[in-house]
Design an enzyme around this catalytic site. Structure first.
Site, mmCIF file in Angstrom:
data_model
loop_
_atom_site.group_PDB
_atom_site.id
_atom_site.type_symbol
_atom_site.label_atom_id
_atom_site.label_comp_id
_atom_site.label_asym_id
_atom_site.label_seq_id
_atom_site.Cartn_x
_atom_site.Cartn_y
_atom_site.Cartn_z
ATOM 1 N N ASP A 36 35.965 50.010 -33.224
ATOM 2 C CA ASP A 36 35.575 48.984 -33.573
ATOM 3 C C ASP A 36 35.394 47.933 -32.188
ATOM 4 O OD1 ASP A 36 36.505 45.612 -34.177
ATOM 5 O OD2 ASP A 36 35.389 46.436 -35.975
ATOM 6 N N ARG A 37 34.119 47.335 -32.122
ATOM 7 C CA ARG A 37 33.945 46.553 -30.751
ATOM 8 C C ARG A 37 34.547 45.230 -30.745
ATOM 9 N NH1 ARG A 37 31.659 49.947 -33.568
ATOM 10 N NH2 ARG A 37 30.302 48.443 -34.611
ATOM 11 N N CYS A 66 23.007 47.134 -31.311
ATOM 12 C CA CYS A 66 24.444 46.255 -31.260
ATOM 13 C C CYS A 66 24.532 45.564 -30.217
ATOM 14 C CB CYS A 66 25.543 47.333 -31.921
ATOM 15 S SG CYS A 66 27.234 46.513 -31.781
ATOM 16 N N ASN A 67 24.713 44.317 -30.587
ATOM 17 C CA ASN A 67 24.926 43.488 -29.191
ATOM 18 C C ASN A 67 26.142 43.523 -28.686
ATOM 19 O OD1 ASN A 67 22.406 41.134 -29.182
ATOM 20 N ND2 ASN A 67 22.576 41.739 -31.258
ATOM 21 N N THR A 68 27.066 43.311 -29.302
ATOM 22 C CA THR A 68 28.583 43.334 -28.785
ATOM 23 C C THR A 68 29.018 44.769 -27.922
ATOM 24 O OG1 THR A 68 29.449 41.808 -30.382
ATOM 25 C CG2 THR A 68 31.292 43.087 -29.221
ATOM 26 N N ALA A 69 28.241 45.946 -28.599
ATOM 27 C CA ALA A 69 28.474 47.162 -27.905
ATOM 28 C C ALA A 69 28.104 47.175 -26.357
ATOM 29 C CB ALA A 69 27.784 48.403 -28.656
ATOM 30 N N THR A 103 28.766 36.898 -32.509
ATOM 31 C CA THR A 103 30.190 37.369 -32.907
ATOM 32 C C THR A 103 31.244 36.904 -31.743
ATOM 33 O OG1 THR A 103 29.904 39.532 -32.103
ATOM 34 C CG2 THR A 103 29.377 39.228 -34.349
ATOM 35 N N LYS A 114 28.533 43.715 -43.516
ATOM 36 C CA LYS A 114 28.663 45.053 -43.280
ATOM 37 C C LYS A 114 29.267 45.868 -44.522
ATOM 38 C CE LYS A 114 29.665 44.979 -38.383
ATOM 39 N NZ LYS A 114 28.842 46.219 -37.883
ATOM 40 N N CYS A 134 23.390 39.340 -33.167
ATOM 41 C CA CYS A 134 24.232 40.298 -33.784
ATOM 42 C C CYS A 134 23.103 40.670 -34.694
ATOM 43 C CB CYS A 134 25.316 39.506 -34.605
ATOM 44 S SG CYS A 134 26.113 40.760 -35.781
#
Length: 232
Positions: free
Chosen positions: A49-50, A84-87, A124, A163, A194
């Site tokens: 989980d990022r 995926c942005n946070t990745a 996020t 999700k 996101c």
């Protein structure tokens, strides 16, 4: 120019990756199967989980993402994308693991916002904490309008619901309300930063333009794969 194969580091989350793939197909001018671009997709929802990793409460996803990148390169990918942005807060191990480029969803989304001056960033907590959009927007000379702590908490609740497969209209209305709060504070456009957000929030729900990071990445992926846009 010869067509290129895109390697997709996916599964973060699964629905968002499928949405990205569908948008790649929709963005491709094609009259038959062979006109479409080739995607090599590692749909791996087992990546740690990022959000938890950014909060210091979970395993670093960088090594898993790097292994995926390496496998995609070995399978024949000419460039990589991650819907995926946070990745992208963990992108350096990916870049270090391969000799092919990683096209940043952050950079292409910000590039699509250049006609505006103030951009509302709907994203996020992990992405905000990493400063991904704040830094990229500042570099482009654009102002970032950010959600406050309570809005980020509510956004994360809505994203978690998406999700989990919740497609109720109330989810979209919740995202619409959060976007509206950023518009009230001066945002001239909203970036859906996101890739779960476009699954519930659409442009017709807002009074200002919605820049979907998923849509922009899909369009750029097609352009690069078809030789219409050079790799940086």
């Amino acid at each position: 120019m010869a067509e290129k194969t895109a390697g997709v580091i996916g599964g973060m989350g699964p629905d968002a990756t499928v949405d990205f793939m569908a948008k790649v197909i929709a963005a491709t001018p094609a009259g038959k199967d062979q006109d479409h671009v080739r995607l090599l997709v590692d749909q791996n929802p087992k990546v740690p989980d990022r959000q938890a990793a950014r909060a210091g409460k979970g395993e670093n996803p960088g090594p898993a993402m790097a292994a995926m990148a390496k496998g995609l390169e070995q399978a024949g990918a000419d460039f990589l994308v991650m819907p995926c942005n946070t990745a992208h807060a963990f992108a350096q191990p990916v870049r270090d693991a391969v000799s092919i480029p990683l096209v940043s969803i952050i950079d292409v989304a910000v590039d699509a916002c250049r006609q505006f001056e103030a951009i509302g960033v709907l994203t996020t907590p992990g992405c905000l904490d990493a400063g991904l959009y704040q830094e990229a927007l500042a570099k482009a000379g654009l102002a970032a309008v950010l959600p406050d702590e309570a809005e980020v908490t509510e956004l994360m609740r809505l994203v978690a619901a998406i999700k989990a497969g919740d497609k109720d209209k109330s989810i979209g209305r919740g995202l619409q309300s959060l976007a509206g709060a950023l518009v009230d504070r001066g945002a001239q456009a909203i970036v859906a930063a996101c890739t779960e957000i476009p699954l519930a929030l659409t442009s017709d729900m807002l009074d200002v333009p919605l820049v979907s990071s998923t849509d922009v990445l899909a369009e750029v992926t097609v352009a690069i794969a078809r030789g219409a846009r050079p790799l940086d």
